[in-house]
Design an enzyme around this catalytic site. Sequence first.
Site, short mmCIF file in Angstrom:
data_model
loop_
_atom_site.label_atom_id
_atom_site.label_comp_id
_atom_site.label_asym_id
_atom_site.label_seq_id
_atom_site.Cartn_x
_atom_site.Cartn_y
_atom_site.Cartn_z
CD GLU A 68 -3.23 -1.05 0.36
OE1 GLU A 68 -2.90 0.09 -0.57
OE2 GLU A 68 -3.69 -1.89 0.04
NE ARG A 89 -3.87 2.78 -0.80
CZ ARG A 89 -5.08 2.80 -0.24
NH1 ARG A 89 -5.83 3.83 0.27
NH2 ARG A 89 -5.80 1.56 0.01
CG ASP A 133 -5.88 -7.19 -7.57
OD1 ASP A 133 -4.77 -7.44 -6.92
OD2 ASP A 133 -6.94 -6.40 -7.07
CD GLU A 171 -11.12 -1.98 -7.93
OE1 GLU A 171 -12.21 -1.62 -7.44
OE2 GLU A 171 -10.04 -1.46 -7.27
C1 DMJ Z 1 -6.54 0.45 -4.81
O1 DMJ Z 1 -5.63 0.83 -3.75
C2 DMJ Z 1 -5.82 -0.16 -5.79
O2 DMJ Z 1 -6.43 -0.20 -7.22
C3 DMJ Z 1 -5.22 -1.53 -5.66
O3 DMJ Z 1 -4.74 -2.27 -6.60
C4 DMJ Z 1 -6.50 -2.39 -5.29
N1 DMJ Z 1 -7.54 -2.01 -4.82
C5 DMJ Z 1 -7.74 -0.30 -4.32
C6 DMJ Z 1 -9.03 0.37 -4.76
O4 DMJ Z 1 -10.17 -0.49 -4.79
#
Ligand code: DMJ
Length: 643
Positions: A268, A272, A401, A535
């Site tokens: 994260e 971010r 993902d 998404e």
């Molecule tokens: C985000 O922090 C990013 O897209 C991450 O890859 C997965 N999901 C959250 C938002 O849903």
Amino acid sequence: MTTPALLPLSGRRLPPLNLGASAFPHHRATLRLSEKFILLLILSAFITLCFGAFFFLPDSSKHKRFDLGLEDVLIPHVDTSKGGKNLGGFLIHGQGHDEHRHREEEERLRNKIRADHEKALEEAKEKLKKSRDEIQAEIQTEKNKVVQELKKKDSKPLPPVPLPNLIGINSGEPADLDIREKRNKIKEMMKHAWDNYRQYGWGHNELKPIARKGHSTNIFGNSQMGATIVDALDTLYIMGLHDEFREGQEWIDKNLDFSVNSEVSVFEVNIRFIGGLLAAYYLSGQEVFKIKAVQLAGKLLPAFNTPTGIPWAMVNLKSGVGRNWGWASAGSSILAEFGTLHMEFVHLSYLTGDPVYYNKVMHIRKLLQKMDRPNGLYPNYLNPRTGRWGQHHTSVGGLGDSFYEYLLKAWLMSDKMDTDARKMYDDAIEAIEKHLIRKSNGGLTFIGEWKNGHLERKMGHLTCFAGGMFALGADGSRDDKAGHYLQLGAEIAHTCHESYDRTTLKLGPEAFKFDGGVEAVAVRQNEKYYILRPEVIETYWYMWRFTHDPKYRQWGWEATQAIDKYCRVSGGFSGVKDVYSSSPTYDDVQQSFFLAETLKYLYLLFSNDDLLPLDNWVFNTEAHPLPVLHLANTTLSGNPAYR
Ligand code: DMJ
């Protein structure tokens, strides 16, 4: 006999006693005021005692003590060939000339010690005369000095590198009035989200828009790292909200500090913070973002100190100690976490000229390349101690993902030079198509999850990003299946739109089933929430860029209106707990990714394509745009794969 170590024998042993603020800066910061007074009293009494003892004891005893000290402290390197003998570590000195020199030296030192002690006594007396407030103010000033010094030490300028060709940083303003108005509405929503965070949550990681106060989760550890500020920066910049951008920059410059005793999620923080800072740097050219990104990356590196080099999920920014989530199968690290570092880390090596970041992610890549995969699928769990897969659970949604996304984007970001990444992506997608993608009875294409040897016919909101990924990867696909993958992207976009359209609020649930008579609908109560996730809108935007089919703008506008109607509150935007209820309750969280991703993708959907064109920019998984690096023409040490 007093031990030499305790005797105040020289300026070196016992430095001039400065009981003021600069004597022990680190300890002082933690001493309480009352303790400090007691300490001062004890020290001054001790000094007086030593001082008195030194001047009032008989001469012989003074010399005895002094000689003992001098022998092993002050003249340890006496040349024994000139009359000195070494007896078990103690030196016995010769007579005559040596003795005279020795006495002079003693006299000089005695004078120095006397002067030092007098000075220390004076300082101690002065200190005792001061009021508590004065002492407190002095302590604070000294604390600030230490912090400033540490900051200076951390802010070393980085070596200059030629910037990649930064194309398409423009307003992207559409000519069509209706589209312009829609875009302005999205910008207004961004302003509403930002202004409320600014007012009620400033410096906190996120905002509670109903309670109107700061909010945080364990992914950010226990400190206020201003996640929303960092995540929102590039969206503010793209939208032309420059005053707000500058406010954010100022906060980051003055307050964003990574030397905190806080255990954060490596993934994260990477997507971010490092992603956000790097994008802000490339867009604005402001050095502070690059410097902060590199400082933070340095704090994440200890997470890679595992037997395999697969990083821990969490790391303490101060101690560097890492560990994994307690819930992860058999102490494993998570595929989507350790597999979603590549883009940011390659940029860090590019910007610093230091291959350390690049080497870390290439090591992960190499390790994964060598591993056997059940049915060609990557399980979500990998043990960083043993290098073995954990539970065989494969998902293109949560836990898996962005690993697939970063394989494709590593290839794109390298100007299509990183062909290993493309091959891994193609192989993975082929296996996913074979084992996880199915059509429902009603004709909806969905991506299920592989669990314990069978296919679970459930798709997550998170999985909906894959529509955009298939479209993005269509060009350059194996056997020239571009048309096929664009079509697959369109089908996923359609299914995800259905998951929105089949709800009361026209907002998508967290997970939806294709089983037992339901299609694209959430069944369990705890899967009915919408937390401002991006998404589905992300996929609309990619599909729009590749097809210009107006339905994607129409679907994006439906989502914009639903968010504004059901998630907007006077203190910002909140997630809702049940998208099938006509009177939903709020979860009272304004997620940082709402500003980083959801609103950015919506804004881009209603902008011209020449704003951040996809030939030149690759968006990280948190929607932070990073420029394509033409690495073939760049010397990046430790980068043979691209040369
Ligand atoms: C985000 O922090 C990013 O897209 C991450 O890859 C997965 N999901 C959250 C938002 O849903």
